[in-house]
Design a protein around this motif. Structure first.
Motif, PDB file in Angstrom:
ATOM      1  N   CYS A  34       0.828  -1.220   0.000  1.00  0.00           N
ATOM      2  CA  CYS A  34       0.000   0.000   0.000  1.00  0.00           C
ATOM      3  C   CYS A  34       0.856   1.261   0.000  1.00  0.00           C
ATOM      4  O   CYS A  34       0.546   2.235  -0.685  1.00  0.00           O
ATOM      5  CB  CYS A  34      -0.927  -0.001   1.217  1.00  0.00           C
ATOM      6  SG  CYS A  34      -2.368  -1.049   1.006  1.00  0.00           S
ATOM      7  N   PHE A  35       1.949   1.256   0.760  1.00  0.00           N
ATOM      8  CA  PHE A  35       2.818   2.433   0.841  1.00  0.00           C
ATOM      9  C   PHE A  35       3.461   2.720  -0.518  1.00  0.00           C
ATOM     10  O   PHE A  35       3.495   3.872  -0.975  1.00  0.00           O
ATOM     11  CB  PHE A  35       3.901   2.209   1.900  1.00  0.00           C
ATOM     12  CG  PHE A  35       4.834   3.370   2.072  1.00  0.00           C
ATOM     13  CD1 PHE A  35       4.407   4.533   2.701  1.00  0.00           C
ATOM     14  CD2 PHE A  35       6.133   3.304   1.612  1.00  0.00           C
ATOM     15  CE1 PHE A  35       5.265   5.605   2.859  1.00  0.00           C
ATOM     16  CE2 PHE A  35       7.001   4.372   1.765  1.00  0.00           C
ATOM     17  CZ  PHE A  35       6.568   5.530   2.394  1.00  0.00           C
ATOM     18  N   LEU A  36       3.954   1.667  -1.177  1.00  0.00           N
ATOM     19  CA  LEU A  36       4.584   1.857  -2.482  1.00  0.00           C
ATOM     20  C   LEU A  36       3.552   2.319  -3.516  1.00  0.00           C
ATOM     21  O   LEU A  36       3.821   3.257  -4.284  1.00  0.00           O
ATOM     22  CB  LEU A  36       5.249   0.556  -2.935  1.00  0.00           C
ATOM     23  CG  LEU A  36       6.040   0.624  -4.239  1.00  0.00           C
ATOM     24  CD1 LEU A  36       7.175   1.646  -4.132  1.00  0.00           C
ATOM     25  CD2 LEU A  36       6.601  -0.748  -4.615  1.00  0.00           C
ATOM     26  N   ILE A  37       2.389   1.683  -3.533  1.00  0.00           N
ATOM     27  CA  ILE A  37       1.351   2.071  -4.495  1.00  0.00           C
ATOM     28  C   ILE A  37       0.869   3.494  -4.213  1.00  0.00           C
ATOM     29  O   ILE A  37       0.633   4.280  -5.138  1.00  0.00           O
ATOM     30  CB  ILE A  37       0.175   1.068  -4.446  1.00  0.00           C
ATOM     31  CG1 ILE A  37       0.618  -0.286  -5.019  1.00  0.00           C
ATOM     32  CG2 ILE A  37      -1.027   1.595  -5.217  1.00  0.00           C
ATOM     33  CD1 ILE A  37      -0.406  -1.379  -4.890  1.00  0.00           C
ATOM     34  N   PHE A  38       0.753   3.858  -2.944  1.00  0.00           N
ATOM     35  CA  PHE A  38       0.363   5.215  -2.556  1.00  0.00           C
ATOM     36  C   PHE A  38       1.330   6.240  -3.148  1.00  0.00           C
ATOM     37  O   PHE A  38       0.921   7.270  -3.686  1.00  0.00           O
ATOM     38  CB  PHE A  38       0.344   5.317  -1.022  1.00  0.00           C
ATOM     39  CG  PHE A  38       0.147   6.705  -0.489  1.00  0.00           C
ATOM     40  CD1 PHE A  38      -1.108   7.283  -0.464  1.00  0.00           C
ATOM     41  CD2 PHE A  38       1.217   7.437   0.004  1.00  0.00           C
ATOM     42  CE1 PHE A  38      -1.293   8.570   0.039  1.00  0.00           C
ATOM     43  CE2 PHE A  38       1.048   8.718   0.497  1.00  0.00           C
ATOM     44  CZ  PHE A  38      -0.218   9.284   0.518  1.00  0.00           C
ATOM     45  N   ASN A  39       2.632   5.930  -3.105  1.00  0.00           N
ATOM     46  CA  ASN A  39       3.635   6.848  -3.638  1.00  0.00           C
ATOM     47  C   ASN A  39       3.618   6.889  -5.154  1.00  0.00           C
ATOM     48  O   ASN A  39       3.826   7.941  -5.762  1.00  0.00           O
ATOM     49  CB  ASN A  39       5.031   6.462  -3.129  1.00  0.00           C
ATOM     50  CG  ASN A  39       5.324   7.026  -1.753  1.00  0.00           C
ATOM     51  OD1 ASN A  39       5.805   8.145  -1.614  1.00  0.00           O
ATOM     52  ND2 ASN A  39       5.007   6.262  -0.727  1.00  0.00           N
ATOM     53  N   VAL A  40       3.396   5.726  -5.787  1.00  0.00           N
ATOM     54  CA  VAL A  40       3.311   5.693  -7.254  1.00  0.00           C
ATOM     55  C   VAL A  40       2.124   6.525  -7.736  1.00  0.00           C
ATOM     56  O   VAL A  40       2.231   7.297  -8.697  1.00  0.00           O
ATOM     57  CB  VAL A  40       3.195   4.240  -7.762  1.00  0.00           C
ATOM     58  CG1 VAL A  40       2.832   4.206  -9.239  1.00  0.00           C
ATOM     59  CG2 VAL A  40       4.496   3.477  -7.534  1.00  0.00           C
ATOM     60  N   VAL A  41       1.002   6.390  -7.048  1.00  0.00           N
ATOM     61  CA  VAL A  41      -0.214   7.121  -7.444  1.00  0.00           C
ATOM     62  C   VAL A  41      -0.034   8.627  -7.224  1.00  0.00           C
ATOM     63  O   VAL A  41      -0.362   9.437  -8.102  1.00  0.00           O
ATOM     64  CB  VAL A  41      -1.438   6.596  -6.671  1.00  0.00           C
ATOM     65  CG1 VAL A  41      -2.655   7.481  -6.926  1.00  0.00           C
ATOM     66  CG2 VAL A  41      -1.746   5.161  -7.084  1.00  0.00           C
TER      67      VAL A  41
END
Length: 805
Positions: A34-41
């Protein structure tokens, strides 16, 4: 009091190491994803958000509708639209024009300084900087781009072209840009570079008025309403209170005024506005954009993984709640309130999530390395950015409440009198806790089954399309780009040099590769009795060696195309034109590009684009001025690395100022499905995580529930039950859960896969056996985990278990 909560929570976590380990591992994986996807988004949505009045800035796009041939959006617009848009359409405050250039050679005239080719050069009019204002280090923003042969450069270009110079010192200096012709431009301004994320990659802005003569205007395709080029881009800034929809509607009378309708009174061209905030998700200047569908898929996957980890926590905690009933009874007896008990259990949950969050930050670094090629260009992870600090502060608290509140309510609700006797607070046959645990397990298992089905079918389809015959030979064919608008004599010189090499079977020149993402379309008029039949076709610009180099079968006539008034066509062209055979088509004269051309040969059908699309009617034409690629067929049994090096050496002898880069044709074709492969690999990773988290939960849950049935198992053994009967008894419940999970997983998996497969013209039938294999695979894993626990429990000496009875 708070210190006490955390001290007791820490002791409880250490006392139950297996349960704690399962929770921390599952939640850390979910939080890391979730943290990585949050940053990608957040990175993807940060592009071009800093421009003043960005909500009023739009790019005008063109939509070409070719009926059965499909609709094609294009980020470009016809040149004349720029001239009339502000006068013809009300509500436009400013307009700005870009004409982007490709592979432009930049030099300092009268010196030996050559800076190579750049894609960061563009033509621009003064209105562009009114819509997108910049910080000016030198020059007048009002007049810098008015006069022809003027150029505004960025600070990065200043340091590159004139190292050590101040911005004011380079005003009046001359730069030469080699495109279709040589442009000598005088520096009239220097602007600061953007520090924020932006899709505007340009560093050199040549005044649009430089394109002034009728010949230049026609060359760049700015003369005609029917000429749409993605290089010709138009931006508008709307006035306050003006909606984009009203502008889109206003385009319709403008089209009817300047374009011709078809026989049905419809127009094949329309214009629409694209918000600046959406530009990063559409056609960008350097392929740095990202698919919104892909982003939404990532968010969906991240949420699924986190939900599975959360369900694991809820499932295990509610299952183990009865084991802590006496603790609850004692606490309530000595005066503990329900609020204090809930706070205590939430403190335990928060501590688990806090440790999981710390571990997740370590896992993120591993995920970054693992998925480096899948992350957006220029993506960096700033752990101490404002958004990430908010994530650290809010996410653990939010996850604690979502994850821990239900188990805390269950635990704090025990009746102390019954709890101290070891009884459940509900004695009826129906138990909400058992019902909830079964349903949570079903959700976990169905997610795992759905992921497995998706990955297996995606892999099956991709293997199918990559194994299909394409109608040409892709092995041992290499290609390189030619300088834009290169001298035809130099191109022929390069081709001759390659044909003289022993490692080369044959070399050809063309406008594009035999199979690529590029698409040039036009129309052709076929004589039918006394009338003409219009047909939309694909066009490829090739020489006489192209068919041989790419191994395309020749069906009739000759492939020696070396005149502008001669063409080759494919089988599909012959069919749609209504000819009985390929031989009948040879020699026919048809209308193409306002000229009469003769068909001299017919080639077999081949896939000039990906297998998502069908084979179009195709026409080969000969126009050497526009050749952009050199294609080389190598002899068999060559050392490919050495051959590549030799080809590049020869290239540099003809074009010493260019970059020689040969690539393999089969690698280019594989890139057709790059996005699909990314989706498959991401889903594979998510599938692995879903199975891991589900297995962890199943391991913990089965371990606990079977431990609760140890006495039952011992009694059955004493009464003569066999090992097989005991294993079946315990496994039966889980087999039912897997069966229900399979039925639930099938529907969303089928819906997604059917939609995805329909995007391919060449596709497999829905492989239902893969669905069944996925369900059986999950059942096998489930039975293995439960079976191991059941076997261990069945091997326990009944005497030791029943001695207290």
């Amino acid at each position: 009091m708070l210190k006490n909560y955390f001290k007791i929570a820490w002791r409880n976590l250490l006392r139950n190491k297996l349960r704690t380990g399962i929770h921390i591992l599952g939640l850390s994986i979910g939080i890391a994803i979730c943290f990585l996807i949050f940053n990608v988004v957040t990175h993807s949505y940060s592009f071009d958000q800093f421009h003043p009045d960005g909500d009023r800035i739009y790019r005008v796009n063109t939509l070409s509708d070719w009926g059965d041939g499909g609709s094609f959006p294009n980020s470009g617009t016809p040149g004349p639209l720029n001239e009339v848009i502000k006068e013809e359409i009300s509500g436009i405050e400013e307009k700005g024009k870009l004409y982007t250039m490709y592979n432009t050679l930049v030099t300092l005239p009268n010196t030996d300084k050559v800076f190579g080719r750049s894609n960061e050069v563009t033509f621009a009019d003064p209105g562009f900087f009114k819509i997108f204002p910049r910080k000016w280090l030198a020059g007048n923003p009002e007049t810098a781009l008015i006069q022809p042969e003027s150029v505004v450069i960025s600070e990065a270009s200043l340091h590159k072209y004139f190292p050590g110079s101040e911005a004011s010192d380079v005003l009046g200096q001359e730069l030469m840009y080699v495109d279709s012709d040589s442009i000598y431009a005088s520096v009239t301004g220097v602007i600061a570079d953007y520090n924020e994320n932006t899709d505007f990659i340009f560093r050199d802005f040549i005044s649009l008025s430089t394109i002034s003569t009728p010949e230049q205007i026609e060359w760049y395709g700015l003369h005609d309403w029917t000429s749409v080029n993605s290089s010709s881009q138009l931006f508008v800034k709307l006035a306050q209170g003006v909606s984009a929809n009203s502008v889109d509607e206003a385009f319709k009378p403008l089209i009817s005024k300047n374009m011709e309708a078809d026989d049905d009174g419809k127009y094949s061209t329309s214009f629409f506005t694209e918000p600046l905030s959406e530009m990063h998700f559409g056609q960008t200047y350097e392929g740095s954009g990202v698919s919104k569908t892909f982003l939404k898929g990532l968010i969906f996957i991240g949420l699924i993984i986190l939900v599975l980890a959360t369900l694991n926590f809820v499932n295990l905690e509610t299952a183990q709640a009865i084991g802590r009933s006496k603790e609850v009874g004692i606490r309530k007896t000595i005066g503990g309130t329900r609020f204090q008990l809930i706070s205590q259990f939430l403190a335990e949950t928060f501590l688990i999530i806090l440790v999981s969050s710390i571990l997740a930050l370590c896992l993120v670094e591993g995920l970054k390395v693992l998925f480096k090629t899948y992350l957006p260009q220029g993506f960096t992870l700033e752990y101490f950015s404002l958004f990430n600090l908010l994530f650290y502060a809010a996410f653990p608290v939010l996850l604690t409440l979502i994850t821990g509140i239900y188990p805390a309510l269950i635990l704090s609700n025990y009746d102390p009198q019954r709890a101290l006797k070891g009884e459940m607070f509900r004695t009826g046959k129906y138990s909400l806790g058992v019902f909830l645990r079964k349903n949570l397990t079903v959700i976990q298992l169905s997610s795992s089954i759905a992921f497995i089905i998706l990955v297996l079918v995606l892999n099956y389809q991709l293997k199918f399309v990559t194994s299909q015959p394409l109608g040409f030979e892709k092995e041992a064919v290499m290609y390189a780009s030619l300088p834009f608008m290169s001298d035809p004599d130099k191109m022929l010189q390069l081709q001759d040099r390659y044909n003289q090499e022993a490692i080369v079977q044959s070399a050809s020149l063309s406008g594009s590769l035999v199979s690529s993402t590029s698409l040039w379309t036009s129309d052709v008029k076929i004589p039918v009795d006394t009338t003409e039949k219009d047909m939309y076709i694909q066009v490829m610009n090739v020489d006489s060696a192209f068919v041989k180099v790419n191994g395309i079968p020749l069906l009739a006539g000759t492939d020696a195309i070396d005149r502008a008034d001669e063409i080759l066509v494919n089988e599909q062209f012959v069919k749609e034109a209504g000819f009985a055979s390929a031989e009948e088509a040879v020699g026919l004269v048809v209308g193409y590009s306002q000229e009469q051309v003769k068909i001299i040969g017919v080639v077999a059908d081949f896939h000039s684009r990906s297998l998502r699309e069908g084979i179009r009617p195709l026409l080969f034409t000969y126009n050497p001025e526009y050749f952009q690629s050199v294609n080389v067929k190598l002899n068999s049994d060559q050392n490919l690395a050495a051959a590549k090096e030799r080809l590049e050496q020869i290239y540099l002898t003809v074009y010493p100022y260019e970059e020689a880069s040969f690539n393999f044709l089969d690698a280019q074709i594989d890139r057709f499905y790059q996005e699909d492969v990314k989706i498959k690999n991401v889903l594979s990773f998510a599938c692995g995580l879903a199975i891991l988290i589900s297995c962890l939960g199943l391991f913990g849950l089965s371990s606990f529930t079977i431990a609760q049935r140890t006495k039952e198992i011992s009694i059955r053994k004493v009464l003569g039950a066999t090992l097989q009967q005991i294993l079946f008894l315990i496994s039966k419940e889980y087999m039912i859960l897997v069966g229900v999970s399979f039925l639930i997983a099938v529907f969303p998996a089928y819906y997604f896969l059917n939609d995805w497969l329909n995007g391919f013209n060449t596709r497999v039938d829905m492989p239902y056996l893969i669905f069944a294999a996925a369900g059986l695979g999950v059942m096998a894993i489930c039975l293995l985990i439960v079976g191991v626990h059941s076997y261990v429990a069945s091997q326990t000496n009944p005497g030791k278990v029943l001695k207290s009875e």
